[in-house]
Scaffold this active site. Structure first.
Site, PDB file in Angstrom:
ATOM      1  N   ILE A  96      14.495 -41.640  26.178  1.00 44.18           N
ATOM      2  CA  ILE A  96      15.339 -40.622  26.805  1.00 44.18           C
ATOM      3  C   ILE A  96      15.850 -39.681  25.713  1.00 44.18           C
ATOM      4  O   ILE A  96      16.305 -40.127  24.657  1.00 44.18           O
ATOM      5  CB  ILE A  96      16.507 -41.288  27.562  1.00 44.18           C
ATOM      6  CG1 ILE A  96      15.946 -42.121  28.719  1.00 44.18           C
ATOM      7  CG2 ILE A  96      17.495 -40.245  28.068  1.00 44.18           C
ATOM      8  CD1 ILE A  96      16.972 -43.007  29.393  1.00 44.18           C
ATOM      9  N   HIS A 113       5.811 -36.745  35.862  1.00 47.05           N
ATOM     10  CA  HIS A 113       6.334 -37.989  36.441  1.00 47.05           C
ATOM     11  C   HIS A 113       5.434 -38.407  37.606  1.00 47.05           C
ATOM     12  O   HIS A 113       5.060 -37.555  38.421  1.00 47.05           O
ATOM     13  CB  HIS A 113       7.773 -37.772  36.912  1.00 47.05           C
ATOM     14  CG  HIS A 113       8.404 -39.024  37.433  1.00 47.05           C
ATOM     15  ND1 HIS A 113       8.876 -40.011  36.604  1.00 47.05           N
ATOM     16  CD2 HIS A 113       8.594 -39.465  38.698  1.00 47.05           C
ATOM     17  CE1 HIS A 113       9.343 -41.006  37.333  1.00 47.05           C
ATOM     18  NE2 HIS A 113       9.191 -40.704  38.603  1.00 47.05           N
TER      19      HIS A 113
END
Ligand code: GRF
Length: 204
Positions: A96, A113
């Site tokens: 992240i 994604h």
């Protein structure tokens, strides 16, 4: 002038390969992949990138957790700057980011994604998709903002979920579409055809 693209990976790098191949055949609208960086030393994608003649580098990180530290991000930024990178593509990069990298590459940082966002953000997507019983899933290319998997959507492709799908069989069909829409989205960005209006991306 060419747009220099840097790709961040953590694993096998099949989306990376798709971007590199489109770069080599001139299908990224003036974009060209110049460097691949990985936070995982033995990520198979690093070797694949080298095979295509692309500079590939492992960037060791200080934290083992999901979030990169600020100093880790500075190391990535240094490596990206070294190759004069204009646009960054996350392709199976499993960490992240904080706002340092996100702000530095604002509106020039993309991710792919394997779901139809905003449904099924996060990990273990295909397993959760099957368990939930949705009839359609897909993939999404989006800008990266501080909200994980929450940035503005550039392109999506729909894939039906079949009754006897396993996470693996579904992943294969979704991945096939990922390999198509990621280069398309990068091309649109490199051609300057994307404009962000609040939550929406307008394509010229
Ligand atoms: C892809 O499914 C991508 O959508 C997700 O991570 C996976 C990476 O696969 N972010 P690969 O390394 O590109 O093959």
């Amino acid at each position: 002038m060419a747009t220099n693209i840097g790709i961040l990976i953590s694993g096998r790098g099949s989306n990376m390969v798709s971007l590199i191949e489109n770069s080599i055949s001139g299908n990224l609208g003036g974009g060209r992949v110049v460097v691949v960086l990985s936070d995982v030393e033995n990520a198979p994608g690093l070797e694949k990138a080298t095979d295509y003649g692309i500079k590939a580098k492992y960037i060791p990180t200080r934290s083992g957790g999901p979030k990169l530290t600020e100093r880790d991000e500075m190391d990535f930024i240094d490596a990206l700057n070294e190759s004069n990178v204009d646009v960054v593509c996350l392709a199976g990069f499993m960490r992240i980011l904080s706002n340092i990298l996100i702000n530095k590459f604002k509106e020039r940082l993309l991710n792919i994604h394997p779901s139809l966002l905003p449904s099924f953000k996060g990990l273990d997507v295909h397993k959760r998709v099957i368990e939930y019983g949705v009839r359609y899933t897909g993939c999404t290319v989006h800008f990266v903002t501080e909200e994980v998997d929450g940035g503005q959507i550039i392109l999506q492709k729909c894939v039906p979920v079949l009754q006897n799908d396993t996470p693996d069989t579904l992943a294969i069909r979704v991945l096939k579409e990922e390999h198509k829409i990621y280069p398309q989205a990068v091309k649109l960005l490199c051609e300057n055809r994307l404009r962000i209006e609040n939550r929406k991306v307008i394509i010229d």
